[in-house]
Design an enzyme around this catalytic site. Structure first.
Site, PDB file in Angstrom:
ATOM      1  CG  HIS A   1      -1.959  -1.070   0.973  1.00 51.55           C
ATOM      2  ND1 HIS A   1      -2.881  -0.684   2.228  1.00 51.55           N
ATOM      3  CD2 HIS A   1      -1.586  -1.872   0.514  1.00 51.55           C
ATOM      4  CE1 HIS A   1      -3.831  -2.255   2.129  1.00 51.55           C
ATOM      5  NE2 HIS A   1      -3.938  -2.414  -0.153  1.00 51.55           N
TER       6      HIS A   1
ATOM      7  CD  GLU B   1      -1.121   3.429   4.189  1.00 52.27           C
ATOM      8  OE1 GLU B   1      -2.459   4.093   4.177  1.00 52.27           O
ATOM      9  OE2 GLU B   1      -0.833   3.248   2.674  1.00 52.27           O
TER      10      GLU B   1
ATOM     11  NE  ARG C   1     -13.168   1.081 -26.258  1.00 54.68           N
ATOM     12  CZ  ARG C   1     -13.528   0.934 -28.360  1.00 54.68           C
ATOM     13  NH1 ARG C   1     -11.744   0.376 -28.412  1.00 54.68           N
ATOM     14  NH2 ARG C   1     -13.510   1.217 -28.730  1.00 54.68           N
TER      15      ARG C   1
END
Length: 348
Positions: free
Chosen positions: A44, A46, A185
């Protein structure tokens, strides 16, 4: 926080079903580490931001800025709150809470229980807009629906025709707007077309002109009219077909057939099925009847309408749509209107 949002957008098209998140570590008004969620299943924002800090001894006197509430549960990766607490970061600034019921304030509460000063709501609107697909998925349990079409100056989508052999589709978009469509797209998980569009245009529905993830192609084919030679069945990328009855002449490894009841609301059934298939954002590209069905039922979130200087004089009339105008951009001889549905709700 503005920098967090800039970083977060770098993950566009790669993080779904996770949100796009950016994080910045600041020590005495100087950025010492930054990161973003690069791809689903990977670290992630962080984690990446903290890992980028070279002088780890500065962390106990730093502030972490993050565009979405740090997670407090075990998923594909460990909880980010644990890492923040472990590194003794004393202050965290969060743009908005995570709508995921598994988080939804729990991360903020946990940090505060460990004495971390948490500020919430900095650039909250911008953060929610960045992750509008994720918020819609979590709050309403449905795909985020985007409509797209090109129309002539006199509001026709195509000239009259009965087959691809008889006549090619009308040329309305230009080279630049074609590229922009392919970029769009890559930002969605699925592209939907109706039977007539599949028969008359034989579309590939791939993002050939932009780098990114290929969306899943989706077609409605109640009576199984789309031939096996169609580009939709070329195995370049998976295809889903909504039908009234399973047919046996399609390549099973490339095409998934889903039976729905065409006597009931097909739009709702399609969206429910796609959500169950893990398709959380949908681009509806045509034709006019299919687009109009989503508009008439208020089953859309935003739309991109391209209007060129071309005049067709007759043919397939473009849908009528009203909403909140977000922007108008000009690309060579075309104007693209971006609008949003004024009421985003759970329509399933």
């Amino acid at each position: 926080m503005q920098r967090c949002l800039q970083l977060a957008r770098k993950g566009e098209g790669f993080t779904c079903p996770n949100p796009m998140v950016g994080a910045v570590v600041v020590h005495h008004n100087r950025i010492i580490g930054e990161g973003y969620h690069r791809q689903y299943g990977e670290d992630h924002a962080e984690v990446n931001a903290i890992a980028a800090v070279k002088e780890r001894t500065l962390l106990p006197d730093s502030t972490l800025y993050v565009s979405l509430e740090p997670c407090s549960h075990h998923g594909k990766t460990p909880p980010c709150t644990e890492l923040i607490i472990k590194n003794k970061i004393p202050r965290v600034v969060v743009a908005t809470k995570d709508p995921n019921p598994a988080v939804s304030g729990a991360g903020i509460d946990l940090m505060r229980k460990h004495g971390i000063e948490v500020t919430l709501g900095v650039m909250e609107e911008e953060s929610r807009e960045l992750n509008k697909i994720f918020f819609t998925n979590q709050l309403f349990h449905r795909p985020y629906v985007i409509l797209k079409w090109a129309q002539s100056k006199d509001r026709f989508m195509d000239h009259p025709r009965t087959s691809l052999r008889e006549k090619l589709p009308a040329l309305i978009s230009n080279k630049l707007t074609h590229t922009i469509v392919h970029k769009l797209r890559t930002q969605v998980q699925g592209i939907l077309v109706g039977t007539q569009t599949a028969l008359l245009d034989n579309p590939q529905l791939t993002a050939r002109k932009w780098y990114g993830q290929q969306p899943i192609r989706i077609a409605i084919d109640k009576e199984n009219k789309i031939p096996t030679s169609s580009a939709l069945f070329n195995k370049i990328t998976p295809t889903i077909v909504f039908t009234a009855a399973i047919r046996g002449d399609l390549p099973n490894e490339a095409v998934k057939q889903i039976v729905i009841d065409f006597q009931e609301d097909t739009n709702i059934q399609i969206l429910q099925s796609l959500y169950q298939e893990g398709i959380y954002s949908l681009l509806v590209e045509g034709g006019a009847r299919l687009l109009s069905s989503f508009i008439e039922k208020n089953m859309w979130d935003e739309a991109y309408v391209e209007t060129s200087e071309t005049m067709l004089h007759n043919g397939v009339k473009a849908p009528e749509i009203q909403g909140k105008e977000i922007s108008t951009k000009r690309y060579l001889d075309s104007r693209q209107l971006h609008i949003k549905c004024q009421i985003t709700r759970n329509f399933l």
